[in-house]
Design a protein around this motif. Structure first.
Motif, short mmCIF file in Angstrom:
data_model
loop_
_atom_site.label_atom_id
_atom_site.label_comp_id
_atom_site.label_asym_id
_atom_site.label_seq_id
_atom_site.Cartn_x
_atom_site.Cartn_y
_atom_site.Cartn_z
N TYR A 1 17.18 -1.22 -12.93
CA TYR A 1 18.58 -1.52 -12.59
C TYR A 1 19.51 -1.03 -13.69
O TYR A 1 20.53 -0.37 -13.43
CB TYR A 1 18.75 -3.02 -12.39
N SER B 1 22.04 2.03 -13.29
CA SER B 1 23.47 1.80 -13.56
C SER B 1 23.99 2.79 -14.60
O SER B 1 25.08 3.34 -14.45
CB SER B 1 23.68 0.36 -14.04
N ARG C 1 29.25 -2.11 -15.69
CA ARG C 1 28.10 -2.10 -14.80
C ARG C 1 28.38 -2.80 -13.48
O ARG C 1 27.92 -2.36 -12.43
CB ARG C 1 26.91 -2.76 -15.49
N GLU C 2 29.13 -3.89 -13.48
CA GLU C 2 29.34 -4.62 -12.23
C GLU C 2 30.62 -5.44 -12.36
O GLU C 2 30.75 -6.26 -13.26
CB GLU C 2 28.15 -5.53 -11.94
N GLU D 1 32.03 -5.61 -4.92
CA GLU D 1 31.43 -5.44 -6.23
C GLU D 1 31.08 -3.96 -6.44
O GLU D 1 30.42 -3.35 -5.61
CB GLU D 1 30.16 -6.29 -6.36
N ARG D 2 31.51 -3.41 -7.59
CA ARG D 2 31.34 -1.98 -7.82
C ARG D 2 30.94 -1.69 -9.27
O ARG D 2 31.20 -2.51 -10.18
CB ARG D 2 32.65 -1.23 -7.51
N ILE D 3 30.30 -0.53 -9.45
CA ILE D 3 30.08 0.05 -10.78
C ILE D 3 31.26 0.98 -11.04
O ILE D 3 31.52 1.89 -10.26
CB ILE D 3 28.75 0.82 -10.83
N SER E 1 34.47 4.75 -8.78
CA SER E 1 33.68 3.53 -8.57
C SER E 1 32.71 3.74 -7.42
O SER E 1 32.98 4.49 -6.48
CB SER E 1 34.61 2.35 -8.27
N VAL F 1 28.03 -1.53 -5.63
CA VAL F 1 26.75 -1.93 -6.21
C VAL F 1 25.65 -1.89 -5.15
O VAL F 1 24.52 -1.46 -5.41
CB VAL F 1 26.86 -3.34 -6.83
#
Length: 603
Positions: free
Chosen positions: A33, A37, A240-241, A249-251, A267, A270
């Motif tokens: 993960y 990421s 990361r989040e 929810e996004r990176i 973005s 996730v």
């Protein structure tokens, strides 16, 4: 705590064996993960940098266009009838601009590629901050996000000054970037379908966002949005989040454009980014569930095989506890059979040991009774010793006070009848009675310290030493003594008894340096045999190391009382206190070169 059967323990043991596999799966997912990421954030940073280069190039192009037609003779006529057709013709080959315009020195429109309806006012820039900046600096300016009065589209105006031959401002040319067109160009630069792209200006105002409605462009401030804050500071943002601007929810990654310092953000949801990892985790957990079911069944079968002979051993053990001898017959050919044989041997040995234990128990009871009796006698002796000490103190002090009192009375009332030798004898009697009283006090103090209860706690020796040395200075303020105390000396011990130790050692150092016009006394710590050893050092009279062992004996003195007064009890008291703390005290010195007393305390 409830008892667990062997079957349950075996089942738990098999499950525990599988725990490392579960931990490995979770660890692998966590590492993957993080790596996934990081890869996505790296990719997003590269994408945002490519978009940033495009944004800077678009602004540069707009400046070039504005500069180019600002020098055109038709434009410099400032005649709307000539300029409007020229700009209309020019705009047909420049679709990336919402409009082209020419303004006079006050910001009024004198030329526009999109003509307003008949009777409608021509849109100008009078009072606009970007035009006021151009007007005051004669330098190009870039506006915030504007809504075009002609088309209703969101735009950013790039404005270039027009100067006459004398250098005075005669007007300005405007190339208004079409943000719809810019956003479409941005989406062609390797952007994934699920990714969102946003752009903000140097003040954090959103220029556009590919996932938000156009109505929000230019109307929303991103100055407090963490990725924009970080990028405006000059460092790439890598989060990361977090909750994205679109609500999911996004990176998120963001960078600042190299030339105009706008912020480009990219973005990725996730859920989309981690979908492959979640599939792998799902399959791994299904495999683990199957392993748990298989291991549980195997544990139950193995437990049944082990429990049957153990039950027989249990019945035999219960019978043995009741005094019944019962043979154990187990034939499994393994360790359980050996256990049964050992149990039978144990049963035979138990009977032999019982008789021995009874004899030992009787002997032990007798020894316990003797120890209890001795303890009571010791407590009685201590009580009598304490009463004796009080009686001796009281009975000895009374005659001493009488001797001292009558001696003073004779000196005061009959001084005129005594010669000098008689007065000297009386004075020596007074001094001797005082010394005897101090000796009694020191002996009683030594006795109490031996019997006092030890109460350990953290003690600040540095602070305690400062208090004691302050008292010594108050008694003899005329002396020049340099007192050096190492700060933050902390020890574990009885604070009352450790104060007695420092009072004796520091007072001795003060006393034995009294013959020096300038003296130095130090309290510090060093290391001895791997433990902290505290020390008190002076540069006074010192002593001969040949007599070092006599220092800590009661009434042992290496100097005469006339030279340095004292009873000889102080160091004996110090040694007993240090011994009670499980430590050790020793001294080093040389005649006329001072002495150092070291002591340790048991941790």
């Amino acid at each position: 705590m409830p008892r667990l059967s062997l079957r349950t323990k075996l089942l738990i043991a098999f499950l525990v064996v599988l725990l490392p596999l579960l931990a490995l799966i979770v660890y692998g997912y966590t590492v993957s993960y993080k790596q996934r990421s990081e890869d996505i954030m790296d990719e997003q940073v590269r994408t945002s940098q490519a978009i940033g280069a495009l944004v800077d190039a678009s602004i540069d192009d707009a400046l070039a266009v504005a500069w180019s037609f600002s020098k055109d003779p038709i434009v410099r006529t400032m005649d709307s009838r000539q300029i409007d057709p020229y700009l209309e013709s020019l705009a047909t080959s420049l679709p990336q601009y919402d409009s082209l315009a020419v303004l006079d020195s006050e910001g009024n429109s004198v030329g526009l590629s999109l003509r307003p309806p008949p009777g409608a006012p021509r849109p100008g820039a009078t009072g606009r901050p970007y035009f006021q900046a151009l007007k005051s600096t004669h330098q190009p300016a870039i506006s915030d996000v504007l809504i075009s009065r002609a088309t209703g589209n969101p735009t950013v105006a790039v404005v270039v000054p027009m100067l006459d031959d004398s250098g005075a401002l005669m007007g300005a040319t405007v190339a208004a970037l079409d943000l719809d067109y810019l956003a479409q160009r941005v989406e062609t630069i390797g952007v994934r379908p699920s990714q969102g792209i946003f752009l903000s200006d140097t003040q954090g105002t959103m220029v556009f966002h590919t996932l938000l409605a156009r109505e929000e462009w230019g109307q929303r401030s991103l100055a407090d949005y963490p990725p924009v804050q970080t990028a405006l500071g000059g460092a790439p943002a890598r989060i990361r989040e977090m909750k994205g601007l679109s609500g999911d929810e996004r990176i998120v990654s963001a960078t600042r454009t190299p030339k105009y310092a706008w912020v480009v953000g990219v973005s990725t949801p996730v859920a989309v980014a981690l979908a492959p990892l979640q599939d792998t985790l799902r399959y791994s957990l299904l495999f683990l569930s199957g392993a748990i079911v298989f291991s549980g069944g195997l544990a139950i079968l193995l437990a049944e095989f082990l429990v049957r002979p153990l039950r027989q051993l249990t019945r035999s053990a219960v019978a043995l506890g009741k005094g019944e001898r019962q043979a154990v017959e187990i034939h499994t050919g393994d360790e359980l059979e050996q256990l049964a044989g050992a149990f039978t041997w144990m049963a035979d040995a138990v009977s032999d040991k019982e008789a021995q234990l009874r004899g030992h128990a009787q002997q032990l009871n007798q020894e316990v009774q003797e120890r209890v009796t001795a303890q009571r006698q010791l407590e009685q002796v201590n009580h009598e010793l304490e009463a004796f000490s009080y009686s001796v103190s009281h009975d000895l002090r009374a005659p001493l006070r009488a001797i001292d009192g009558f001696s003073h009375a004779v000196l005061e009332d009959y001084a005129d009848k005594l010669d000098e030798e008689g007065k000297q004898y009386l004075q020596r009697m007074c001094a001797a009675s005082k010394r005897m009283e101090r000796l009694i006090d020191d002996l009683l103090k030594l006795s109490r310290i031996t019997r006092a209860e030890l109460r350990r706690e953290e003690v600040d020796l540095s602070a305690m030493a400062q208090e004691i040395t302050a008292e010594l200075r108050d008694r003899q303020p005329e002396r020049e003594v340099q007192l050096v105390v190492t700060p933050r000396l902390v020890a574990d011990g009885d604070p009352r008894l450790l104060r007695v130790v420092l009072e004796n050692l520091l007072s001795n150092a003060w006393k034995f340096t009294s013959k020096h016009p300038r003296a130095r006394i130090e309290l510090g710590v060093t290391e001895h045999e791997g433990k902290p050893a505290y020390f008190v050092r002076d540069d006074g009279a010192g002593f001969d190391m040949a007599y070092a062992e006599k220092l800590f004996g009661a009434f042992q003195r290496l100097h005469s009382a006339e030279e340095f007064p004292g009873t000889g009890i102080g160091l004996a008291t110090v040694q007993r206190i240090i011994n009670r703390h499980g430590g050790r005290i020793w001294a080093e010195g040389a005649v006329d070169e001072g002495a150092t007393f070291y002591f340790t305390l048991q941790a």
